[in-house]
Design a protein around this motif. Sequence first.
Motif, PDB file in Angstrom:
ATOM      1  N   THR A 187      37.654  38.195  24.776  1.00 43.23           N
ATOM      2  CA  THR A 187      38.261  37.809  26.051  1.00 43.23           C
ATOM      3  C   THR A 187      38.100  36.312  26.247  1.00 43.23           C
ATOM      4  O   THR A 187      37.198  35.689  25.667  1.00 43.23           O
ATOM      5  CB  THR A 187      37.612  38.530  27.258  1.00 43.23           C
ATOM      6  N   GLY A 247      39.872  34.468  32.923  1.00 46.09           N
ATOM      7  CA  GLY A 247      39.571  35.412  33.985  1.00 46.09           C
ATOM      8  C   GLY A 247      39.151  34.667  35.236  1.00 46.09           C
ATOM      9  O   GLY A 247      39.022  33.439  35.245  1.00 46.09           O
ATOM     10  N   THR A 248      38.950  35.404  36.306  1.00 48.42           N
ATOM     11  CA  THR A 248      38.510  34.839  37.579  1.00 48.42           C
ATOM     12  C   THR A 248      37.527  35.822  38.205  1.00 48.42           C
ATOM     13  O   THR A 248      37.297  36.907  37.672  1.00 48.42           O
ATOM     14  CB  THR A 248      39.690  34.649  38.554  1.00 48.42           C
ATOM     15  N   LYS A 249      37.006  35.459  39.376  1.00 50.41           N
ATOM     16  CA  LYS A 249      36.099  36.389  40.060  1.00 50.41           C
ATOM     17  C   LYS A 249      36.839  37.663  40.446  1.00 50.41           C
ATOM     18  O   LYS A 249      36.234  38.720  40.563  1.00 50.41           O
ATOM     19  CB  LYS A 249      35.450  35.741  41.274  1.00 50.41           C
ATOM     20  N   ASP A 250      38.144  37.575  40.611  1.00 49.07           N
ATOM     21  CA  ASP A 250      38.953  38.737  40.965  1.00 49.07           C
ATOM     22  C   ASP A 250      39.598  39.414  39.764  1.00 49.07           C
ATOM     23  O   ASP A 250      40.239  40.449  39.910  1.00 49.07           O
ATOM     24  CB  ASP A 250      40.052  38.336  41.955  1.00 49.07           C
ATOM     25  N   ASP A 281      38.342  40.643  36.271  1.00 52.58           N
ATOM     26  CA  ASP A 281      37.344  40.949  35.253  1.00 52.58           C
ATOM     27  C   ASP A 281      38.095  41.486  34.039  1.00 52.58           C
ATOM     28  O   ASP A 281      38.687  42.570  34.084  1.00 52.58           O
ATOM     29  CB  ASP A 281      36.358  41.983  35.789  1.00 52.58           C
ATOM     30  N   ASP A 287      37.143  42.650  31.166  1.00 54.30           N
ATOM     31  CA  ASP A 287      36.664  43.892  30.556  1.00 54.30           C
ATOM     32  C   ASP A 287      37.177  45.105  31.335  1.00 54.30           C
ATOM     33  O   ASP A 287      37.572  46.112  30.744  1.00 54.30           O
ATOM     34  CB  ASP A 287      35.133  43.908  30.482  1.00 54.30           C
ATOM     35  N   VAL A 288      37.200  45.004  32.655  1.00 53.42           N
ATOM     36  CA  VAL A 288      37.758  46.077  33.488  1.00 53.42           C
ATOM     37  C   VAL A 288      39.260  46.194  33.244  1.00 53.42           C
ATOM     38  O   VAL A 288      39.799  47.297  33.100  1.00 53.42           O
ATOM     39  CB  VAL A 288      37.452  45.839  34.984  1.00 53.42           C
TER      40      VAL A 288
END
Length: 123
Positions: free
Chosen positions: A33, A36-39, A41, A43-44
Amino acid sequence: MANTEASLKEAMTIDGAIGAALVDYSSGMALGTIGGTKDLDLDVAAAGNTDVVRAKVRTMEHLGLQEEIEDVLITLGSQYHLIRLLTSASDNGLFLYLALDRGRANLAMARHQLKRIENQLEV
């Protein structure tokens, strides 16, 4: 040929890129990966989009469609999520996932660039 890390770094150069992942949809695990951001994820997102890919593959089998899935597009209010299934025999069961900022991305160019990255990727 490019490895996973180099391919994901290249994906992040696509205009509007927020994050990218290489995912094994037999397990739902992200093999790599970036971003990404805090919102967001990654992996999710990898695990969740695995369900999307499996559902589409299963639906195509039920319909008797004998075609390859090139990509799946999910359009949100502020983002595009692009899932590109890898088609080479050695990459069977993998997909590239790319999240894009809808206001900064050119979807047609992103699809073109992701296909080029797929062609250069060696896992």
